[in-house]
Design a protein around this motif. Structure first.
Motif, short mmCIF file in Angstrom:
data_model
loop_
_atom_site.label_atom_id
_atom_site.label_comp_id
_atom_site.label_asym_id
_atom_site.label_seq_id
_atom_site.Cartn_x
_atom_site.Cartn_y
_atom_site.Cartn_z
N THR A 1 0.68 -1.27 0.09
CA THR A 1 0.04 -0.05 -0.03
C THR A 1 0.76 1.20 0.12
O THR A 1 0.57 2.24 -0.70
CB THR A 1 -1.02 -0.04 1.17
N VAL A 2 1.90 1.13 0.77
CA VAL A 2 2.89 2.30 0.83
C VAL A 2 3.58 2.59 -0.69
O VAL A 2 3.39 3.77 -0.98
CB VAL A 2 3.94 2.21 1.92
N ALA A 3 3.92 1.42 -1.31
CA ALA A 3 4.29 1.50 -2.70
C ALA A 3 3.46 2.04 -3.60
O ALA A 3 3.77 2.98 -4.50
CB ALA A 3 4.95 0.11 -3.20
N LYS A 4 2.06 1.90 -3.42
CA LYS A 4 1.24 2.29 -4.39
C LYS A 4 0.90 3.95 -3.95
O LYS A 4 0.87 4.52 -4.93
CB LYS A 4 -0.23 1.67 -4.05
N HIS A 5 0.89 4.31 -2.73
CA HIS A 5 0.94 5.63 -2.57
C HIS A 5 2.14 6.56 -3.01
O HIS A 5 2.00 7.74 -3.46
CB HIS A 5 0.58 5.96 -0.86
N ARG A 6 3.19 5.83 -2.90
CA ARG A 6 4.53 6.60 -3.21
C ARG A 6 4.55 7.01 -4.79
O ARG A 6 4.93 7.83 -5.25
CB ARG A 6 5.52 5.48 -2.76
N ALA A 7 4.06 5.88 -5.39
CA ALA A 7 4.07 5.92 -7.01
C ALA A 7 2.78 6.95 -7.33
O ALA A 7 3.17 7.76 -8.03
CB ALA A 7 3.62 4.65 -7.50
N THR A 8 2.00 7.04 -6.65
CA THR A 8 0.77 8.11 -7.00
C THR A 8 1.15 9.52 -6.69
O THR A 8 0.83 10.21 -7.27
CB THR A 8 -0.72 7.69 -6.25
N ALA A 9 2.07 9.57 -5.74
CA ALA A 9 2.63 10.80 -5.39
C ALA A 9 3.60 11.41 -6.31
O ALA A 9 4.05 12.45 -6.21
CB ALA A 9 3.22 10.73 -3.81
N GLY A 10 4.03 10.61 -7.14
CA GLY A 10 4.88 10.68 -8.33
C GLY A 10 6.52 10.35 -7.91
O GLY A 10 7.44 10.84 -8.70
N PHE A 11 6.57 9.61 -7.10
CA PHE A 11 8.03 9.19 -6.59
C PHE A 11 8.28 7.69 -7.08
O PHE A 11 7.48 6.86 -7.15
CB PHE A 11 8.24 9.12 -5.25
#
Length: 376
Positions: free
Chosen positions: A355-365
């Protein structure tokens, strides 16, 4: 006693009507009561009728969807996604999804294809990428896409010195001159908020605004049938229950998110719907119905009530925290998703690494290994 709403398919007409009224926005409730010809029903607190209706972006997308071929099994999901599009044309998905991620992604791709370019994007970065797809396939477009995908945090801060110099100026010029998103003909309907937040005695209090000022009562009418008398009573109970539930949910959110009213969205904390439902002693589906499509106001502006809840703030807060952590990380030793998960856990956000990886990618990182290669 915990109040629940059954998920069984055999709903009674009374329950269906009550749930429908509970989910309604204030403008929808006004329309419903104004068009309900029941001689026993008295509705008051209704605003004067508007001279003309404004089309929302959701109305426009529903019309486009109806005129566009799509697999029948996708249509319910497509209609649900359209209701998740906000007035600025962004797709604001809740944390709890009604279908597997693969089906959601397929339906989102279909929605983005039929919508005006840039509408139904989940983030500002995704919107720019959608707009870029409409430009000529030249090397400068590839460079612009690379900047958005891999250097988004620096683009947001206008830290041009952090961007790769080769082709940078041309790519930035292309991004800067992208056409605006076409939602001009889909202006939002005039505001009719349900809740007003005011500060009293040092605390933020939820008060009834114009939407919750709408009330209903049952009145005797000798020409009415027993059925009309009964239905008027059910509608009266549902409208007045809607008021009580929305105020209760709004007050709970105000108690938990008091810092938001003075410090803004950066002070929002994660407030999962499941936790809120337990505190309010109601079921999770019922809470979702209560906060659905309700607007609220305070001195700092207007926003959806669900913005204060985990349905929206979970993703917003997590991505903001991840952005802060990565911005302050050691560029030679970037934070892994597991390290980000641990840091978020220390701040009370219990998330799985995926889930953290998904949010990190969504945030543009990008992932830590890729950030290390870029910074190294």
């Amino acid at each position: 006693m915990k109040i629940t709403i059954s998920t069984h398919n055999s709903f009674s007409p009374q329950l269906m009507r009550a749930v429908k009224i509970l989910r309604m926005s204030a403008p929808s409730l006004v329309q419903f009561l104004s068009q309900h010809n029941n001689p026993c029903l008295l509705a008051y607190g209704l605003p004067p009728p508007r001279l003309e209706e404004s089309e929302t972006i959701r109305d426009r997308l529903h019309a486009e969807s109806a005129a566009t071929p799509a697999p029948e099994q996708m249509r319910p999901l497509l209609e649900w996604l359209i209701e998740c599009v906000d007035d600025d044309g962004f797709l604001a998905l809740p944390e709890t999804l009604p279908a597997p991620a693969a089906e959601i992604d397929t339906a989102i791709a279909h929605l983005q294809a039929l919508a005006p370019t840039g509408v139904a994007a989940r983030t500002a970065a995704e919107r720019l990428l959608l707009l870029l797809q409409q430009t000529e396939a030249l090397p400068v477009r590839q460079q612009a896409e690379n900047l958005i995908k891999n250097y988004w945090q620096w683009l947001q801060r206008k830290r041009w010195d952090k961007l790769p110099p080769r082709g940078r100026d041309a790519a930035l010029a292309l991004i800067e001159n992208l056409p605006p998103v076409d939602i001009a003909s889909a202006a939002a309907t005039p505001s009719l908020p349900d809740v007003m937040f005011v500060k009293s005695g040092g605390l933020w209090r939820a008060r009834a605004a114009s939407g919750l000022a709408i009330r209903a009562s049952r009145q005797k009418n000798k020409n009415a049938s027993l059925s009309e008398w009964r239905i008027a009573g059910e509608i009266t109970a549902a409208v007045n229950s809607r008021r009580r539930w929305v105020l209760a949910a709004a007050q709970y959110a105000a108690d938990c998110q008091s810092a938001f009213f003075t410090q803004g969205s950066t002070a929002l904390r994660a407030l999962p719907l499941k936790e809120a439902a337990l505190e309010l002693a109601i079921s999770l589906p019922l809470l979702s119905h209560i906060i659905h499509d309700k607007r609220s106001i305070f001195a700092g502006g207007e926003f959806p009530l669900k913005y204060l809840y985990g349905a929206n703030t979970g993703s917003t807060v997590v991505q903001h925290k991840i952005q802060e952590m990565i911005a302050n990380e050691n560029s030679r030793r970037p934070l892994s998703d597991e390290q980000l998960r641990h840091l978020l856990q220390q701040q009370g956000m219990l998330l799985a690494r995926r889930t953290v990886a998904k949010h990190r990618a969504t945030a543009g990182f990008t992932a830590a290994a890729h950030r290390k290669r870029i910074n190294g």
